[in-house]
Design an enzyme around this catalytic site. Structure first.
Site, mmCIF file in Angstrom:
data_model
loop_
_atom_site.group_PDB
_atom_site.id
_atom_site.type_symbol
_atom_site.label_atom_id
_atom_site.label_comp_id
_atom_site.label_asym_id
_atom_site.label_seq_id
_atom_site.Cartn_x
_atom_site.Cartn_y
_atom_site.Cartn_z
ATOM 1 N N GLU A 137 -13.961 67.867 63.074
ATOM 2 C CA GLU A 137 -15.379 67.847 63.412
ATOM 3 C C GLU A 137 -15.741 66.549 64.137
ATOM 4 O O GLU A 137 -16.536 66.549 65.081
ATOM 5 C CB GLU A 137 -16.212 68.001 62.129
ATOM 6 C CG GLU A 137 -17.623 68.472 62.364
ATOM 7 C CD GLU A 137 -18.264 68.982 61.074
ATOM 8 O OE1 GLU A 137 -17.863 70.062 60.602
ATOM 9 O OE2 GLU A 137 -19.143 68.304 60.538
ATOM 10 N N GLU A 148 -14.581 66.892 67.560
ATOM 11 C CA GLU A 148 -15.464 67.826 68.261
ATOM 12 C C GLU A 148 -16.750 67.120 68.692
ATOM 13 O O GLU A 148 -17.215 67.291 69.829
ATOM 14 C CB GLU A 148 -15.790 69.016 67.342
ATOM 15 C CG GLU A 148 -16.544 70.121 68.046
ATOM 16 C CD GLU A 148 -16.968 71.252 67.104
ATOM 17 O OE1 GLU A 148 -16.646 71.208 65.898
ATOM 18 O OE2 GLU A 148 -17.629 72.185 67.597
ATOM 19 N N CYS A 177 -20.105 73.151 57.046
ATOM 20 C CA CYS A 177 -19.359 73.258 55.783
ATOM 21 C C CYS A 177 -20.040 74.157 54.774
ATOM 22 O O CYS A 177 -19.410 74.676 53.870
ATOM 23 C CB CYS A 177 -19.222 71.903 55.104
ATOM 24 S SG CYS A 177 -18.704 70.635 56.200
ATOM 25 N N SER A 213 -21.013 73.194 64.605
ATOM 26 C CA SER A 213 -19.609 72.856 64.791
ATOM 27 C C SER A 213 -18.805 74.133 64.612
ATOM 28 O O SER A 213 -19.140 74.967 63.782
ATOM 29 C CB SER A 213 -19.199 71.825 63.738
ATOM 30 O OG SER A 213 -17.806 71.837 63.586
ATOM 31 N N LYS A 235 -19.807 80.726 48.898
ATOM 32 C CA LYS A 235 -18.389 80.652 49.257
ATOM 33 C C LYS A 235 -17.693 81.988 49.023
ATOM 34 O O LYS A 235 -16.697 82.297 49.663
ATOM 35 C CB LYS A 235 -17.691 79.562 48.437
ATOM 36 C CG LYS A 235 -18.093 78.150 48.830
ATOM 37 C CD LYS A 235 -17.321 77.666 50.044
ATOM 38 C CE LYS A 235 -17.847 76.308 50.516
ATOM 39 N NZ LYS A 235 -17.432 76.022 51.890
ATOM 40 N N GLU A 248 -18.422 83.815 52.044
ATOM 41 C CA GLU A 248 -17.695 83.216 53.166
ATOM 42 C C GLU A 248 -16.245 83.703 53.191
ATOM 43 O O GLU A 248 -15.716 84.087 54.240
ATOM 44 C CB GLU A 248 -17.730 81.685 53.052
ATOM 45 C CG GLU A 248 -17.104 80.971 54.238
ATOM 46 C CD GLU A 248 -17.012 79.462 54.020
ATOM 47 O OE1 GLU A 248 -16.667 79.034 52.916
ATOM 48 O OE2 GLU A 248 -17.282 78.722 54.982
ATOM 49 N N GLU A 283 -14.002 87.458 59.720
ATOM 50 C CA GLU A 283 -13.285 86.523 60.605
ATOM 51 C C GLU A 283 -12.379 85.546 59.842
ATOM 52 O O GLU A 283 -11.635 84.795 60.447
ATOM 53 C CB GLU A 283 -14.248 85.772 61.526
ATOM 54 C CG GLU A 283 -15.334 84.952 60.867
ATOM 55 C CD GLU A 283 -16.621 85.737 60.599
ATOM 56 O OE1 GLU A 283 -16.536 86.982 60.435
ATOM 57 O OE2 GLU A 283 -17.684 85.110 60.530
ATOM 58 N N CYS A 330 -23.628 70.010 47.567
ATOM 59 C CA CYS A 330 -22.809 70.916 46.743
ATOM 60 C C CYS A 330 -22.923 70.607 45.252
ATOM 61 O O CYS A 330 -22.763 71.488 44.416
ATOM 62 C CB CYS A 330 -21.353 70.822 47.148
ATOM 63 S SG CYS A 330 -21.119 71.095 48.894
#
Lengths: 596, 135
Positions: free
Chosen positions: A283, A286, A310, A330, A369, A372, A377, A526
């Protein structure tokens, strides 16, 4: 100095600041008035009525959570009238509540159960209404289950979704005895704007909203001798898990947790912090690439500010609410998914294990999560990258089921290959942590010097303020990054989606001139995640944050780019940040979704 | 919302989303508001909406028998619409006609002091007016 009022509670004099409620006044005297709809994170609703108290001279009982203290008030919190009324209120709540407690996921940690137990509700004076109601259960979301038969309609979840998250997936519909908490057109949670953040679960006093649990699936994988079960643990789990196992909030249990996981039978206990460090490498690069394109190549199509990626709750939020800004995200996968993709490629190869035989489990402070890991993908390894996601709470259940005495267990270290981490990886668990970790690395790459903050602690991005801003001026950069000389890198941090909304609106209006923004779906980051121990409240979040930063300070390596295993990973496998392998395994794309 | 119901007889998913977009509130809250009010329908209805008062006075004055008569005549249950999309049968909160209970509405017209016989005549009138009445 603020003005004070004098009153008595149960005959004892109390002096308290003006504006405080009876509930707060009682609390200051060590008197707990029971509550259900009240939560320190939320506005006052006053709808459950269990906090009623008697105010001398007033005919009706008052809700302590919603009544401000006044001069001369005489309050009784435990009079016969209060006790009897409160008991009736609890009994009435129970008539509409599916009190099949032994089969409930929240058995043992349910506020209604605790109250019923305290008040010894043993007879049934009112008609049981549960069999007459057509309650529905929604178990279609990979993250959240909603069981209306356990709902007491306190509306904490509705307020959470609106006030903390600004999502408003949940609402109150119908009226009277038909009133219920539901979604737009009573659709399934997976079909509406829900971000799966799980804050509703964390704020639910009963078992009406719980995570979809994968406990049995994980036990089965562990029991299967053909399977090599790897487990990764997110940064915030180590500062929350202890609470579920009898330790006070803010206890760091990293080593104990690793030891417990080994005893549960996981073949390899590894650290998400490792891929958090890797995320910083990808990141950070990037960000610098985007800055170069914008400043040197004068490419006007570069999407800035760049936003972190994230937090899967934040990702789903932006997909729904600001789909036109997906280019600003990102492209980095979250540490969980980077880990998953590497576990079945790099790790499998290095350990000489068929990826097909690897079961990849992650322990997360998060319910989003689960969604996710389930996204189509997230199969870049050729398999499902992360097979099962357990919350901190589910891990505590595994530990209890296995009969481990967590307090006595001796701490051990993580296994190797993807078990090494730095302080920068740990602070991912707190709001501002990704930003701090990124700045520690990016600044050093660009200037060759450490960030100009005492002891590497970038304090302006720390704390619990909803939106925080910081900027670092880059001076005397190394040759490769000479174009950044004199540039002031402007950053912002937002946690809780309602704050994310504020920042996004200011980006949208053109007022904000940030280069880099960290977004976390949950309040506190988190560590305050929807999968963390219940209760979570402002004080507990603060203690967990202190623990995260203490963990960071305790580590010798505190910069992602110095993680030896990350360096080895680049040397042996990935070659370079944003390289071809990284592009394939560690980066992702996003999906535009409907706002309504 | 009342305007939409006046023109389209109910609030479709599409209209609720458009209302949410227009006044910048969550779609869930539009739905929540619509379901709070007995007169804001969120499902397609028939041409004539029969709303029978469900409150206690009407119940004491024989609402149940009236309801049986309607259900028997239209061959539908509470909440349903006839297959020819002519009638929808719903309950409503107090209509304020307790002194002439039991009461019901057919669209905007109120009918009071109902009996099973009377309600049959009333509904026949709605059927006759538009033909297509086959028992």
């Amino acid at each position: 100095m603020s003005k004070k009022v004098n009153l008595t509670i149960n005959g004892f004099p109390v002096e308290i600041e003006t504006g405080k409620t009876i509930l707060e006044a009682a609390d200051s005297q060590g008197i707990t008035i029971p509550t259900l709809c009240y939560h320190k994170d939320l506005c006052v609703a006053g709808n459950c009525r269990v906090c009623i108290v008697e105010v001398t001279g007033q005919k009706r009982l008052s809700a302590a959570c919603a009544t401000p203290c006044e001069e001369g008030m005489e309050i009784l919190t435990n009079s016969l009238k209060v006790r009897n009324s409160r008991k009736h209120i609890i009994e009435l709540l129970l008539t509409e509540h599916n009190a099949d407690c032994t089969k409930c996921y929240r058995n043992g940690n349910c506020e209604l159960q605790t109250l019923a137990s305290e008040y010894k509700i043993m007879t049934q004076d009112f008609i049981e209404l549960v069999p007459l109601k057509k309650y529905s259960i929604d178990a279609y979301s990979p993250s959240i289950m909603k069981d209306d038969s356990k709902c007491i309609r306190c509306q904490r979840c509705v307020r959470t979704c609106a006030e903390l998250q600004g999502v408003n997936a949940l609402t109150v519909a119908h009226k009277g005895d038909e009133m219920k908490i539901t979604t737009f057109l009573e659709k399934h949670m997976r079909d509406v704007v829900c971000t799966n953040c799980g804050q509703c679960i964390n704020h639910c006093p009963t078992g009406a909203l719980v995570e979809k649990n994968y406990i049995e699936e994980v036990w089965e994988a562990i029991a299967n001798p053909k399977k090599h079960v790897v487990v990764q643990t997110a940064p915030a789990v180590r500062v929350g898990l202890g609470e579920e196992l009898g330790l006070p909030p803010g206890t760091r249990v990293t080593g104990k947790m690793v030891a417990a996981l080994k005893r549960l039978g996981f073949d390899s206990v590894l650290d998400t912090d490792f891929t958090a460090d890797l995320t910083i490498m990808e990141e950070g690069t990037e960000l610098l690439t985007r800055l170069k394109k914008a400043l040197v190549d004068k490419d006007e199509t570069v999407d800035l500010p760049m936003a972190t990626s994230c937090s899967p709750g934040w990702i789903k939020y932006i997909e729904h609410m600001y789909p036109e800004y997906l280019g600003n995200l990102s492209t980095c996968k979250s540490p969980q998914q980077m880990f998953g993709a590497l576990a079945k490629t790099y790790y499998a190869k290095a350990r000489n294990i068929e990826p097909d035989n690897i079961v990849s489990v992650s322990i997360m402070p998060c319910t989003a999560k689960k969604f996710e890991a389930w996204r189509p993908e997230m199969h870049d390894s050729g398999y499902r990258d992360v097979d099962y996601v357990l919350t901190t709470r589910e891990l505590a259940i595994l530990i209890k089921q296995a009969g481990l005495d967590f307090e006595k267990i001796e701490p051990v270290k993580y296994d190797r290959l993807m078990g090494d981490s730095t302080g920068a990886g740990v602070i991912f668990g707190a709001t501002g942590g990704v930003m701090e970790a990124a700045l520690r690395t990016v600044y050093e790459i660009v200037t060759g010097r450490e960030v100009p903050f005492d002891n590497l602690d970038i304090t302006p991005v720390r704390g619990m303020e909803g939106v925080r801003e910081a900027s670092i001026k880059i001076e005397n950069p190394v040759e490769d990054w000479a174009f950044l000389d004199g540039v002031e890198l402007k950053c912002a941090v937002a946690h809780g989606l309602v704050n994310a909304k504020t920042v996004m609106e200011s980006v949208k209006s053109g007022k904000a001139d940030y280069h880099f923004i960290e977004f976390m779906a949950c309040p506190g980051g988190c560590l305050g995640g929807g999968g963390q121990p219940i209760p979570t409240n402002p004080e507990i979040r603060k203690k967990r944050a202190e623990a995260i930063y203490a963990e960071d300070s305790s580590l010798t390596i505190r910069k992602s780019h110095e993680n030896p295993e990350v360096l080895k990973l680049y040397k042996d496998f990935l070659k370079e940040p944003l390289g071809e392998v990284s592009h394939h395994l560690l980066h992702t794309k996003y999906t535009k979704r409907q706002r309504y | 919302m009342q305007g939409v119901v006046e023109r389209e007889s109910f609030l479709s998913e599409h209209s609720m989303v458009e209302i949410a977009r227009e006044i910048e509130i969550p779609a869930a809250d539009v739905y929540g508001t619509a379901t709070f009010y007995s007169f804001l329908e969120t499902k397609p209805t028939g041409k004539f909406i029969i709303r029978v008062c469900k409150t206690i006075t009407c119940a004491m004055k024989g609402k149940t028998q009236v309801l049986f008569a309607i259900q028997d005549m239209l061959k539908i249950k509470m909440g349903d619409t006839t297959p020819d999309k002519r009638f929808t049968l719903l309950e409503t909160n107090c209509l304020g006609w307790c002194h002439k209970a039991p009461a019901m509405l057919v669209n905007d017209d109120v009918y009071t002091e109902l009996t099973p016989e009377k309600v049959r005549d009333i509904l026949t009138k709605y059927m006759d007016k538009n033909g297509n009445f086959h028992n």
